[in-house]
Write an enzyme that holds these catalytic residues in place. Structure first.
Site, PDB file in Angstrom:
ATOM      1  N   SER A 124     -11.538   3.575  -4.577  1.00 55.50           N
ATOM      2  CA  SER A 124     -11.593   2.922  -3.276  1.00 55.50           C
ATOM      3  C   SER A 124     -10.033   2.767  -3.017  1.00 55.50           C
ATOM      4  O   SER A 124      -9.380   3.250  -3.780  1.00 55.50           O
ATOM      5  CB  SER A 124     -12.145   1.615  -3.379  1.00 55.50           C
ATOM      6  OG  SER A 124     -11.243   0.766  -3.923  1.00 55.50           O
ATOM      7  N   LYS A 125      -9.775   2.508  -1.768  1.00 51.97           N
ATOM      8  CA  LYS A 125      -8.294   2.397  -1.256  1.00 51.97           C
ATOM      9  C   LYS A 125      -7.919   1.296  -2.177  1.00 51.97           C
ATOM     10  O   LYS A 125      -6.360   1.462  -2.514  1.00 51.97           O
ATOM     11  CB  LYS A 125      -8.288   2.205   0.197  1.00 51.97           C
ATOM     12  CG  LYS A 125      -6.890   2.288   0.886  1.00 51.97           C
ATOM     13  CD  LYS A 125      -6.783   1.833   2.220  1.00 51.97           C
ATOM     14  CE  LYS A 125      -5.521   1.251   2.389  1.00 51.97           C
ATOM     15  NZ  LYS A 125      -5.336  -0.163   1.700  1.00 51.97           N
ATOM     16  N   ARG A 126      -8.419   0.401  -2.596  1.00 50.45           N
ATOM     17  CA  ARG A 126      -7.986  -0.944  -3.102  1.00 50.45           C
ATOM     18  C   ARG A 126      -7.532  -0.279  -4.711  1.00 50.45           C
ATOM     19  O   ARG A 126      -6.267  -0.954  -5.142  1.00 50.45           O
ATOM     20  CB  ARG A 126      -8.822  -2.015  -3.218  1.00 50.45           C
ATOM     21  CG  ARG A 126      -8.572  -3.178  -2.431  1.00 50.45           C
ATOM     22  CD  ARG A 126      -9.735  -4.361  -2.607  1.00 50.45           C
ATOM     23  NE  ARG A 126     -10.969  -3.767  -1.632  1.00 50.45           N
ATOM     24  CZ  ARG A 126     -11.936  -3.857  -2.174  1.00 50.45           C
ATOM     25  NH1 ARG A 126     -12.228  -4.418  -3.363  1.00 50.45           N
ATOM     26  NH2 ARG A 126     -13.139  -3.544  -1.371  1.00 50.45           N
TER      27      ARG A 126
ATOM     28  N   ASP B  70      -4.011   0.736  -4.046  1.00 52.61           N
ATOM     29  CA  ASP B  70      -3.018  -0.120  -3.997  1.00 52.61           C
ATOM     30  C   ASP B  70      -2.661  -0.879  -5.251  1.00 52.61           C
ATOM     31  O   ASP B  70      -1.749  -1.189  -5.362  1.00 52.61           O
ATOM     32  CB  ASP B  70      -3.522  -1.229  -2.808  1.00 52.61           C
ATOM     33  CG  ASP B  70      -3.994  -0.715  -1.353  1.00 52.61           C
ATOM     34  OD1 ASP B  70      -3.275   0.489  -1.278  1.00 52.61           O
ATOM     35  OD2 ASP B  70      -4.483  -1.254  -0.749  1.00 52.61           O
TER      36      ASP B  70
ATOM     37  N   GLU C 277      -1.758  -1.953   8.900  1.00 52.90           N
ATOM     38  CA  GLU C 277      -1.418  -1.519   7.715  1.00 52.90           C
ATOM     39  C   GLU C 277      -0.786  -0.107   7.523  1.00 52.90           C
ATOM     40  O   GLU C 277      -1.292   0.759   8.060  1.00 52.90           O
ATOM     41  CB  GLU C 277      -2.706  -1.751   6.650  1.00 52.90           C
ATOM     42  CG  GLU C 277      -2.114  -1.678   5.186  1.00 52.90           C
ATOM     43  CD  GLU C 277      -3.589  -1.609   4.298  1.00 52.90           C
ATOM     44  OE1 GLU C 277      -3.465  -1.341   3.233  1.00 52.90           O
ATOM     45  OE2 GLU C 277      -4.804  -1.540   5.117  1.00 52.90           O
TER      46      GLU C 277
END
Ligand code: GLU
Length: 508
Positions: free
Chosen positions: A265-267, A270, A288
């Site tokens: 996932s994008k998380r 990050d 964002e």
């Protein structure tokens, strides 16, 4: 392949193109090229509530950056356009009505409250199947329970409605997927999906089938998340009487988190500091900002190469570096894995490094000169080429080249504390003074002769290489890093090397 290969990448413009989407686009592209077919871009924007401004443009720019040239799209043109579903709105009603006429679909007038009441009732009854389907449809407000006359009256009165697919009861059949083999489908667990809404918009399922049919799509290659929809899609082809031209299906495996636990996932990006989008993306809703692979300094060729190996393998070879052209010749869906592929951010950097190392130093020098200029340092082309040649094997990105070698142009003003503690001993200043003397005496400052003469001197004095050369490196570079020490000396030149060592002895 008997049939003309026509594949489509059909993203919904709901945000930036993520890695899963990139990989789907790439596999479609490679498959099309391998079979001399067509690669089509279709924008699936039927769900207006999820529309994100700028997303469509982002998708197009991303495909362009990666180098996936499109054969048919609204920009490119083609015989089957328009290629954006919101511009094909006028087409879908007739197909939905066709299904109603043939008894494969029906009008439903239930309000959101009535649907909610049904859901609650089924939940309270602990019903084995809790959906709007064969078991419940006859208790609801639809053309099946109202009959023809009342339905027409409701439609004429402009009552809001949806058209639902009439899921056959208890039908079992198998569907072939090129990657997964035969898949068993059982309609008893499926619901009467909404196909069309009275606001004039089809749902994904109807639009997708109608468009794939009208655009003569031969193969549907898409993410695994669409596998649960496959039985419905096959039944829709049957209901329309389009079985003979139904595309073949291939559902791609998931891209997994680096630890293999769950979908990437994008998380994760990050959290672990790697990009998950090809290009810079600024979310228009949240504001964002996300850096893309491009801004991180990835070459599009390296990005494409690593994406291709995320779920596909070339068979009996350990080769990992493939150009787009090579992939277009050898890609096959039979070599796509069934199980998910772990995403490895370190391996991505490795790919970029491989591409960087293959570039001529004169090409790397251009990046180097530009980055040096940003720090106010002018470097001539010849020098830049030499330095790039020396440091490139310690770099993953072109922007590392300058960062890794600024000390060639800017003398250190401080010295790494850890290295200092480790290598700067009581007798080091005296040894460094002797090094200065030896350097003064050198007739030439070529790395090779320096190496011969200085190592001989160290051996004769029985000092140990590390004891002499580590502090020299520390004074020249500010830390114990960089290429071969004698290459550093040669490139700094006699005067600068001596001056740095002398100054270092004073200030360290
Ligand atoms: N619009 C769908 C998506 O964004 C396409 C699915 C398909 O390829 O059928 O994933």
């Amino acid at each position: 392949m008997d049939r003309e290969v026509r594949v489509r990448f059909a993203p919904s413009p709901t945000g930036a193109l993520h890695l899963g989407g990139v990989r789907t686009a790439l596999f479609n592209y490679l498959f099309a090229r391998r079979h001399n077919g067509k690669f089509i871009l279709r924008i699936e924007d039927t769900d207006q509530t999820r529309f994100v401004p700028g997303a469509e443009d982002y998708i197009i720019r991303s495909l362009d950056w990666i180098g996936l040239d499109i054969d048919e799209s609204d920009l490119k043109g083609g015989d089957y356009g328009p290629y954006k579903q919101s511009n094909r709105k006028h087409l879908y009603a007739q197909y939905a009505e066709q299904l109603v006429k043939s008894g494969n679909a029906y009008y439903a007038f239930d309000t959101p409250d009535e649907l909610e009441a049904m859901r609650k009732k089924l939940e309270a009854e602990k019903a084995s199947i809790q959906c709007y389907g064969p078991a419940t449809r006859m208790t609801m407000k639809n053309s099946l329970t109202f009959g023809e006359e009342q339905t027409q009256l409701m439609l004429q009165a402009g009552k809001p409605y949806v058209i639902r697919f009439k899921m056959p009861e208890n039908e079992k059949f198998t569907i072939h997927d090129i990657i997964r083999g035969d898949i068993n489908a059982d309609t008893s667990v499926l619901d009467d999906k909404v196909l069309y809404k009275s606001d004039g918009m089809p749902t994904y399922h109807l639009a997708n089938i109608v468009d794939d049919h009208l655009m003569k799509i031969s193969h549907v290659i898409r993410g695994e998340e669409w596998l649960p929809s496959l039985p419905l899609h096959v039944l829709l082809y049957k209901a329309f009487g389009w079985q003979d031209t139904m595309p073949e299906f291939a559902h791609l495996p998931l891209i997994l988190k680096p630890d293999g636990k769950g979908k990437l996932s994008k998380r994760d990006g990050d959290r672990l500091g790697f990009p998950v989008f090809p290009l810079h993306w600024e979310d228009p809703k949240s504001g964002e900002v996300c850096k893309g692979y491009e801004e991180y300094g990835y070459f599009p060729e390296a990005f494409l190469n690593m994406m291709a190996l995320l779920g596909w393998n070339p068979g009996n070879t350990t080769q990992e570096i493939f150009s787009k052209e090579e992939l277009c010749k050898i890609f096959s869906l039979e070599h796509v894995n069934k199980s998910g592929s772990k995403f490895d951010p370190e391996k991505n950097k490795w790919f970029n490094k491989q591409y960087m190392e293959r570039l001529d130093n004169s090409v790397l020098a251009k990046y180097f000169i530009e980055d040096a200029a940003k720090d106010g340092v002018t470097v001539d082309a010849q020098k830049a080429e030499t330095i790039c040649g020396l440091v490139k094997d310690r770099c993953h990105f072109t922007h590392d080249l300058w960062k890794e070698s600024t000390y060639f142009f800017i003398a250190p003003t401080s010295y790494d504390e850890v290295n200092k503690k480790k290598f700067w001993k009581e007798d080091t200043p005296a040894i460094m003074r002797e090094v200065v003397d030896i350097l003064e005496q050198q007739p030439t400052f070529a790395a090779k002769t320096l190496e011969e003469n200085i190592t001989k001197w160290i051996k004769d004095k029985e000092l140990g290489m590390g004891k002499v050369l580590n502090p020299v490196r520390l004074l020249l570079c500010g830390a114990c890093k960089g290429p071969h020490i004698f290459d550093i000396l040669e490139n700094l030149g006699k005067d600068e090397s001596i001056s740095r060592i002398e100054k270092g002895i004073e200030v360290i």
